[in-house]
Design a protein around this motif. Structure first.
Motif, PDB file in Angstrom:
ATOM      1  N   MET A   1       0.838  -1.172   0.000  1.00 19.98           N
ATOM      2  CA  MET A   1       0.000   0.000   0.000  1.00 19.98           C
ATOM      3  C   MET A   1       0.891   1.246   0.000  1.00 19.98           C
ATOM      4  O   MET A   1       1.768   1.388   0.846  1.00 19.98           O
ATOM      5  CB  MET A   1      -0.898  -0.033   1.244  1.00 19.98           C
ATOM      6  CG  MET A   1      -1.515   1.287   1.585  1.00 19.98           C
ATOM      7  SD  MET A   1      -2.396   1.285   3.149  1.00 19.98           S
ATOM      8  CE  MET A   1      -3.987   0.761   2.592  1.00 19.98           C
ATOM      9  N   ALA A   2       0.690   2.141  -0.940  1.00 19.94           N
ATOM     10  CA  ALA A   2       1.467   3.375  -1.019  1.00 19.94           C
ATOM     11  C   ALA A   2       0.944   4.383   0.001  1.00 19.94           C
ATOM     12  O   ALA A   2      -0.248   4.668   0.043  1.00 19.94           O
ATOM     13  CB  ALA A   2       1.402   3.948  -2.422  1.00 19.94           C
ATOM     14  N   THR A  13       6.934   8.862  -0.489  1.00 23.42           N
ATOM     15  CA  THR A  13       5.920   7.812  -0.604  1.00 23.42           C
ATOM     16  C   THR A  13       6.620   6.483  -0.381  1.00 23.42           C
ATOM     17  O   THR A  13       7.695   6.234  -0.931  1.00 23.42           O
ATOM     18  CB  THR A  13       5.243   7.821  -1.985  1.00 23.42           C
ATOM     19  OG1 THR A  13       4.646   9.105  -2.190  1.00 23.42           O
ATOM     20  CG2 THR A  13       4.170   6.750  -2.084  1.00 23.42           C
ATOM     21  N   ASP A  15       5.868   2.163  -0.019  1.00 22.72           N
ATOM     22  CA  ASP A  15       4.920   1.091  -0.321  1.00 22.72           C
ATOM     23  C   ASP A  15       5.152  -0.039   0.674  1.00 22.72           C
ATOM     24  O   ASP A  15       5.881  -0.989   0.403  1.00 22.72           O
ATOM     25  CB  ASP A  15       5.111   0.614  -1.754  1.00 22.72           C
ATOM     26  CG  ASP A  15       3.988  -0.307  -2.207  1.00 22.72           C
ATOM     27  OD1 ASP A  15       2.980  -0.428  -1.483  1.00 22.72           O
ATOM     28  OD2 ASP A  15       4.123  -0.905  -3.297  1.00 22.72           O
ATOM     29  N   SER A  18       0.625  -0.538   6.395  1.00 21.49           N
ATOM     30  CA  SER A  18       0.313   0.662   7.182  1.00 21.49           C
ATOM     31  C   SER A  18       0.572   0.488   8.675  1.00 21.49           C
ATOM     32  O   SER A  18       0.681   1.480   9.396  1.00 21.49           O
ATOM     33  CB  SER A  18      -1.132   1.087   6.951  1.00 21.49           C
ATOM     34  OG  SER A  18      -2.017   0.101   7.433  1.00 21.49           O
ATOM     35  N   ASP A  29      13.254   1.782   4.943  1.00 19.82           N
ATOM     36  CA  ASP A  29      12.671   2.135   3.650  1.00 19.82           C
ATOM     37  C   ASP A  29      13.135   3.490   3.143  1.00 19.82           C
ATOM     38  O   ASP A  29      13.180   3.714   1.933  1.00 19.82           O
ATOM     39  CB  ASP A  29      11.143   2.095   3.739  1.00 19.82           C
ATOM     40  CG  ASP A  29      10.650   0.716   4.160  1.00 19.82           C
ATOM     41  OD1 ASP A  29      10.923  -0.253   3.437  1.00 19.82           O
ATOM     42  OD2 ASP A  29      10.023   0.617   5.239  1.00 19.82           O
TER      43      ASP A  29
END
Length: 157
Positions: A1-2, A13, A15, A18, A29
């Motif tokens: 999920m981006a 952003t 991915d 969440s 990341d």
């Protein structure tokens, strides 16, 4: 999920899931290793970042809670005048001993002085609560906060 967020004034952003802790998003990341892993339970403060102006423990903050918000890490703290004064005071007073906790200490001090430029001793104690220094540099930390507060007041004059 981006998921989109702003880190040190730059839109980013990622991915990932969440529920991944913000700490690991920053370190793994976004390749920002300045925010440290300490206890993993939000008790030591080594992972402190500023989220929408508030000091938070990134090890306990799911990425979903940071989505669309402004995040400041130790890598970007000097972009703000208050953060720059805090880092200057930390350096001038040679606060760190081992240094591991200092990123979190600086982030909490910056959030404190942004909200309360002239804190009382009790406000400093409350604002820094939960930031643990195993080397016990607390007196130097308190002196650096006082020095940064004076520098901020002088800059505003």
């Amino acid at each position: 999920m981006a998921i989109s967020l702003t880190v040190n004034r730059k839109p980013r952003t990622v991915d990932v899931e969440s529920d991944k802790p913000l700490l690991w998003v920053l370190r793994e990341d976004l390749n920002m290793p300045g925010t440290k892993f300490g206890c993993g339970a939000g008790l030591c403060g080594a992972c402190t970042v500023i989220l929408n102006g508030e000091a938070v423990r990134s090890c306990q903050t799911p990425l979903a809670d940071a989505a669309g918000k402004d995040i400041v890490t130790i890598e970007g703290v000097t972009a703000s005048p208050v953060g720059a004064k805090v880092v200057e005071a930390w350096t001038a007073l040679d606060v760190p001993q081992c240094g591991y906790c200092q990123a979190g200490q600086i982030m909490s001090a910056t959030a404190l002085l942004t909200a309360t430029p002239k804190p009382s001793a009790d406000e400093v104690t409350a604002g820094m609560a939960g930031n643990i220094c195993r080397c016990a540099t607390y007196l130097r930390i308190q002196k650096a906060i006082a020095e940064a507060s004076r520098a901020i007041a002088g800059a505003a004059a």
